[in-house]
Write an enzyme that holds these catalytic residues in place. Structure first.
Site: not given
Ligand code: AMP
Length: 214
Positions: A13, A88, A127, A160, A171
């Site tokens: 994404k 989400r 990654r 990360r 996740r």
């Molecule tokens: P991402 O970079 O989108 O994979 O997000 C990394 C982490 O940020 C996720 O595993 C959540 O802990 C938190 N996070 C990101 N976006 C959201 C969201 N819309 N709602 C809740 N937690 C989020």
């Protein structure tokens, strides 16, 4: 134009968001990036969310909705945006819908990134991210010349915390339980476009772009 990128972690994404941004000059609203920046800056928000993110759980909706509302009100979002990592769950999707309805706006496209979980685990565990410019690498398919350094800016590459194997599992569970139901949510609203995210980056983006052009 307002676009939602919906898919499991590691489905590409972020990479696609950058390409759409370059081609259509739309700002990217990535809740993950905003939260990670808050952590690196040592802000109050960062302190609240760090532990939750490190184990791969979702940050509380109220915090996320506050971040989104504030970001969407900025001038660069007037002509639209790309949402990466938001909504989400159903509560966030309903809140977004309400927010947009209040100003007679709507989402134009929801791209659903279809990909097997085996492929996701392979991608996420390999990654690496540049600490300086945020560029993503994959040690197998897109490896940097030097294992620890960014080819573009020379910044240090790191893994990360939430890309470590035990967290990846959680996740993906969280995704299945909370985010996957949004596929039907947006299907019902006739906004969903399914794209094959297992394709290589170039072919995948061509497919998506064809939809945007049509
Ligand atoms: P991402 O970079 O989108 O994979 O997000 C990394 C982490 O940020 C996720 O595993 C959540 O802990 C938190 N996070 C990101 N976006 C959201 C969201 N819309 N709602 C809740 N937690 C989020």
């Amino acid at each position: 134009m307002k676009i939602i990128l919906l898919g499991p972690p590691g489905s590409g994404k972020g990479t696609v968001a950058k390409k759409i941004h370059q081609d259509y000059n739309l700002p990217i609203i990535s809740t993950g990036v905003i939260l990670r920046n808050a952590i690196s800056n040592g802000s109050e928000l960062g302190k609240k969310v760090e532990k939750i993110m490190n184990v791969g759980d979702l940050v509380p909706d109220d915090l996320i909705l506050e971040i989104i509302k504030e970001r969407m009100m900025q001038d660069d979002c007037l002509g639209g945006y790309i949402l990466d990592g938001f909504p989400r769950n159903t509560r966030q999707a309903v809140a977004l819908e309400k927010m947009l309805e209040e100003t007679s706006q709507n989402i134009d496209y929801v791209f659903y990134f279809k990909i097997d979980f085996d492929e996701i685990v392979k991608r996420l565990s390999n990654r690496r991210v540049c600490r300086q410019c945020g560029l993503n690498y994959n040690l197998i398919t897109n490896s940097p010349k030097n294992k620890n350094k960014c080819d573009t800016c020379g910044g240090e590459l790191f893994q990360r915390e939430d890309d470590k194997e035990s967290t990846i599992k959680n996740r993906l569970n969280v995704y299945n339980e909370q985010t996957f139901p949004l596929k039907v949510f947006y299907e019902n609203r006739k906004l969903l476009k399914i794209v094959d995210a297992s394709l290589n980056e170039k072919d995948f983006y061509e497919l998506l772009r064809a939809v945007l052009k049509s």
